[in-house]
Design a protein around this motif. Structure first.
Motif, PDB file in Angstrom:
ATOM      1  N   ALA A 160     -11.124  -1.546 -11.044  1.00  0.00           N
ATOM      2  CA  ALA A 160     -11.641  -0.513 -11.952  1.00  0.00           C
ATOM      3  C   ALA A 160     -11.238   0.894 -11.552  1.00  0.00           C
ATOM      4  N   THR A 161     -10.886   1.104 -10.270  1.00  0.00           N
ATOM      5  CA  THR A 161     -10.645   2.460  -9.795  1.00  0.00           C
ATOM      6  C   THR A 161      -9.367   2.563  -8.982  1.00  0.00           C
ATOM      7  N   THR A 162      -8.924   3.800  -8.797  1.00  0.00           N
ATOM      8  CA  THR A 162      -7.744   4.076  -7.969  1.00  0.00           C
ATOM      9  C   THR A 162      -7.969   3.619  -6.538  1.00  0.00           C
ATOM     10  N   LEU A 163      -9.149   3.855  -5.994  1.00  0.00           N
ATOM     11  CA  LEU A 163      -9.448   3.468  -4.613  1.00  0.00           C
ATOM     12  C   LEU A 163      -9.418   1.952  -4.438  1.00  0.00           C
ATOM     13  N   GLU A 164      -9.923   1.216  -5.416  1.00  0.00           N
ATOM     14  CA  GLU A 164      -9.879  -0.248  -5.333  1.00  0.00           C
ATOM     15  C   GLU A 164      -8.441  -0.744  -5.339  1.00  0.00           C
ATOM     16  N   ALA A 165      -7.622  -0.170  -6.205  1.00  0.00           N
ATOM     17  CA  ALA A 165      -6.222  -0.576  -6.280  1.00  0.00           C
ATOM     18  C   ALA A 165      -5.499  -0.300  -4.962  1.00  0.00           C
ATOM     19  N   LYS A 166      -5.750   0.851  -4.389  1.00  0.00           N
ATOM     20  CA  LYS A 166      -5.108   1.210  -3.119  1.00  0.00           C
ATOM     21  C   LYS A 166      -5.596   0.304  -1.988  1.00  0.00           C
ATOM     22  N   TRP A 167      -6.880   0.014  -1.972  1.00  0.00           N
ATOM     23  CA  TRP A 167      -7.435  -0.861  -0.930  1.00  0.00           C
ATOM     24  C   TRP A 167      -6.751  -2.217  -0.961  1.00  0.00           C
ATOM     25  N   PHE A 168      -6.589  -2.777  -2.161  1.00  0.00           N
ATOM     26  CA  PHE A 168      -5.942  -4.084  -2.277  1.00  0.00           C
ATOM     27  C   PHE A 168      -4.457  -3.984  -1.940  1.00  0.00           C
ATOM     28  N   SER A 169      -3.800  -2.967  -2.455  1.00  0.00           N
ATOM     29  CA  SER A 169      -2.367  -2.812  -2.213  1.00  0.00           C
ATOM     30  C   SER A 169      -2.072  -2.701  -0.722  1.00  0.00           C
ATOM     31  N   ASP A 170      -2.837  -1.888  -0.029  1.00  0.00           N
ATOM     32  CA  ASP A 170      -2.623  -1.717   1.417  1.00  0.00           C
ATOM     33  C   ASP A 170      -2.796  -3.047   2.144  1.00  0.00           C
ATOM     34  N   ARG A 171      -3.815  -3.787   1.770  1.00  0.00           N
ATOM     35  CA  ARG A 171      -4.108  -5.047   2.469  1.00  0.00           C
ATOM     36  C   ARG A 171      -3.018  -6.087   2.196  1.00  0.00           C
ATOM     37  N   ALA A 172      -2.545  -6.135   0.952  1.00  0.00           N
ATOM     38  CA  ALA A 172      -1.510  -7.108   0.599  1.00  0.00           C
ATOM     39  C   ALA A 172      -0.188  -6.783   1.293  1.00  0.00           C
ATOM     40  N   ARG A 173       0.154  -5.515   1.347  1.00  0.00           N
ATOM     41  CA  ARG A 173       1.415  -5.131   1.989  1.00  0.00           C
ATOM     42  C   ARG A 173       1.348  -5.346   3.498  1.00  0.00           C
ATOM     43  N   GLU A 174       0.194  -5.110   4.078  1.00  0.00           N
ATOM     44  CA  GLU A 174       0.030  -5.371   5.513  1.00  0.00           C
ATOM     45  C   GLU A 174       0.204  -6.855   5.824  1.00  0.00           C
ATOM     46  N   ALA A 175      -0.117  -7.710   4.859  1.00  0.00           N
ATOM     47  CA  ALA A 175       0.036  -9.155   5.038  1.00  0.00           C
ATOM     48  C   ALA A 175       1.487  -9.596   4.877  1.00  0.00           C
ATOM     49  N   GLY A 176       2.366  -8.687   4.432  1.00  0.00           N
ATOM     50  CA  GLY A 176       3.776  -9.022   4.282  1.00  0.00           C
ATOM     51  C   GLY A 176       4.212  -9.326   2.872  1.00  0.00           C
ATOM     52  N   LEU A 177       3.387  -8.973   1.897  1.00  0.00           N
ATOM     53  CA  LEU A 177       3.733  -9.225   0.499  1.00  0.00           C
ATOM     54  C   LEU A 177       4.342  -7.973  -0.114  1.00  0.00           C
ATOM     55  N   GLY A 178       5.479  -8.141  -0.787  1.00  0.00           N
ATOM     56  CA  GLY A 178       6.239  -6.979  -1.223  1.00  0.00           C
ATOM     57  C   GLY A 178       6.052  -6.573  -2.666  1.00  0.00           C
ATOM     58  N   VAL A 179       5.490  -7.457  -3.504  1.00  0.00           N
ATOM     59  CA  VAL A 179       5.296  -7.130  -4.924  1.00  0.00           C
ATOM     60  C   VAL A 179       3.810  -7.272  -5.235  1.00  0.00           C
ATOM     61  N   VAL A 180       3.163  -6.135  -5.396  1.00  0.00           N
ATOM     62  CA  VAL A 180       1.700  -6.117  -5.497  1.00  0.00           C
ATOM     63  C   VAL A 180       1.278  -5.484  -6.813  1.00  0.00           C
TER      64      VAL A 180
END
Length: 557
Positions: free
Chosen positions: A387-407
């Motif tokens: 719903a928010t910019t902060l939620e999107a960033k939180w998920f994006s950061d976590r996914a990229r840290e896991a090694g996923l490149g397309v989020v």
């Protein structure tokens, strides 16, 4: 002649006498109790017998049905089911009642999940009916022997029955219940049997009644007149001609604009079936099927195996999108229950659950990363209920840290659609879930049938939110993975407002490809402008059809 209407899910016209399938027997009048361990063994043996019979059917079924029958057999062998049966036995239930109540619990979970998962309830109830028959020493319920051309009429049909039907003898299916992504609908389309679901008036049809059905428009003619049947046949022939004219390969508009046509799936078996139907990839893999009906979370190893299967089904550069766990609130998990909520649809579901149970999300992201390494293919991963910019960033950061490149993220909340330029800043793509977006935009529970008029994606307000998302996308790929994507006419509107990826039930792909091939990008944009200018869904659809190519008439239900 009487005309009934339902939802057409498998194209074609059929004409024959009706054969009504009797409902499965319910609970027995007597259900004597024994020792818990003995009753549990009896129930488990019955479940295993049903699973073995389904596996045997799979061995002798058409290739298109093997995966569905195997998946249904796995339901009967689910360890969580045995655990639930044991709990009910310990509470004092007899074996039949314990089995019934255990299945009821799982059916309630899937019904609460809605959409695709809710349509797996038919599969579960079929396993239950077959197991009760084994416990009672009765023949298996299901479709009787068919010795002449027939149109089957039923409350609903199980995939175990549909998978073995002969299209030479079964000229059509009509069910009072069911849905467009049920396994019965999928199998009917693969086998080539015209099928109509959600036709409640079908309950009044008796065996021997003459019927004619159109699996596109959802029309059922009772005691049909010859002229009316001729109209159905002529329409079907025109539709076939339009579909046959669609160029093979990738999907494009008439002037060459590339649009991805993908499938929504809920299990690896669905991916195989979708590819056979022409899907270029997956726009929505509902990973929660791995988590529901369990007492504990699936391990990383289990998840890697499933994700790898799906990735391996498609070409290296295919778009295959995995939605992270969408559960919580109205989709409770035994191992991640955050407690009751007064309004589950507005509660801690989707990403909101993941932010509390980060262990579940991190395991899932790690499994996707390992599946990528194992297959050499990069999955797309997206979070639900952002719903928010902060939620999107939180998920994006976590996914990229896991090694996923397309989020990416799902746009299901009006706030995300209205502020897409900010919400999408840290992600690579977005997918619009029009089912939930419509529910939240119109303040109408999508499971409440009385509000169906409000829940159509043709609502101008919903289309405006889709356009708003595209307008703020900043060049990012925006797709739609709700039911709207499978409507050939609405697909033109979606492309007209900027959507470039459409994900739907696999059986609808060819019609959507045909619709796009008939129109240029400029025509799609003109159609979108006209539809968005209307005050009601009915007028929006009428305005779109008025500007569309005449060939669309036979593609629109």
């Amino acid at each position: 002649m009487q005309t009934l209407t339902g939802l057409g899910v498998s194209a074609g016209v059929g004409q024959a006498e009706a054969l009504v399938v009797s409902p499965a027997p319910g609970l027995p009048e007597t259900d004597p109790k024994g020792e818990v361990k003995d009753d549990l063994a009896t129930v488990q043996a019955a479940l295993n017998k049903v699973a073995d019979r389904l596996d045997y059917r799979a061995m002798h079924a058409d290739a298109a049905a093997v995966a569905v029958l195997t998946a249904t057999a796995m339901m009967a062998r689910d360890p969580g089911l045995g655990f639930s049966v044991e709990n009910h036995l310990k509470s004092g239930s007899g074996p039949a009642h314990a089995l019934w109540d255990a299945f009821d619990e799982f059916c309630e979970q899937l019904t609460a999940a809605g959409g695709y998962l809710a349509e797996r309830v038919t599969d579960l109830k079929d396993v239950r009916s077959r197991t009760l028959a084994v416990l009672a020493g009765l023949p298996e319920p299901g479709v009787p022997t068919i010795d002449r051309p027939t149109i089957l009429v039923a409350e609903d049909l199980a995939p175990a029955d549909t998978a073995t039907l002969d299209p030479e003898m079964v000229k059509g299916l009509v069910t009072a219940a069911g849905g467009p992504t049920s396994h019965t609908a999928i199998l009917a389309s693969q086998i080539g049997i015209p099928a109509i679901v959600r036709c409640p008036q079908a309950r009044s049809i008796t065996s021997g009644t003459k019927l004619a059905v159109d699996g596109v428009t959802g029309t059922v003619l009772v005691e049909p007149e010859e002229e009316a049947v001729a109209v159905l046949i002529a329409r079907a022939e025109k539709r076939k001609a339009v579909l046959d004219a669609v160029p093979e390969g990738d999907t494009h508009t008439k002037d060459g604009l590339r649009v991805l046509t993908l499938a929504n799936i809920g299990a690896p078996a669905d991916a195989i079936a979708a590819k056979k139907k022409g899907a270029e990839g997956v726009g929505l893999f509902r990973t929660e099927f791995l988590f529901l009906e369990r007492q504990d979370a699936p391990t990383k190893t289990e998840q890697v195996g499933v994700y790898s299967q799906v990735l391996d089904t498609f070409d290296e550069d295919a778009k295959v999108v995995f939605r992270t766990l969408d559960a919580g609130a109205d989709k409770p998990l035994a191992f991640a229950d955050l407690g009751p909520e007064e309004n589950p649809a507005l509660g801690r579901r989707g990403l909101r659950l993941s932010q509390v149970r980060t262990d579940l999300l991190d395991t899932q992201l790690a499994a996707l990363a390992e599946a990528a390494q194992k297959t050499g293919k990069m999955p797309y991963v997206m979070a639900p209920m952002v719903a928010t910019t902060l939620e999107a960033k939180w998920f994006s950061d976590r996914a990229r840290e896991a090694g996923l490149g397309v989020v990416g993220v799902m746009v299901e909340v009006p706030a995300a659609a209205l502020r897409s330029s900010q919400v999408l800043e840290t992600v690579d793509f977005a997918s619009i879930g029009t089912n939930d977006l419509t529910q939240y935009a119109m303040a109408a529970d999508r499971l409440q049938g009385e509000l169906s008029d409000l829940l159509t994606p043709w609502q101008p307000a919903v289309m405006q939110l889709v356009k708003s998302t595209c307008d703020g996308a900043g060049g990012r790929l925006i797709g739609v993975c709700g039911e709207a994507a499978g409507d050939p006419l609405l697909a033109l509107v979606l492309v007209g407002v900027g959507i470039r990826s459409l994900s739907m039930a696999a059986g609808k792909i060819q019609a959507v490809k045909a619709a796009l091939a008939l129109h240029t990008q400029a025509q799609c944009e003109e159609i979108a402008v006209a539809a968005l200018a209307q005050p009601t869904p009915e007028e929006a659809k009428k305005a779109a059809l008025a500007l569309a190519d005449p060939g669309m008439e036979v593609l629109v239900s």
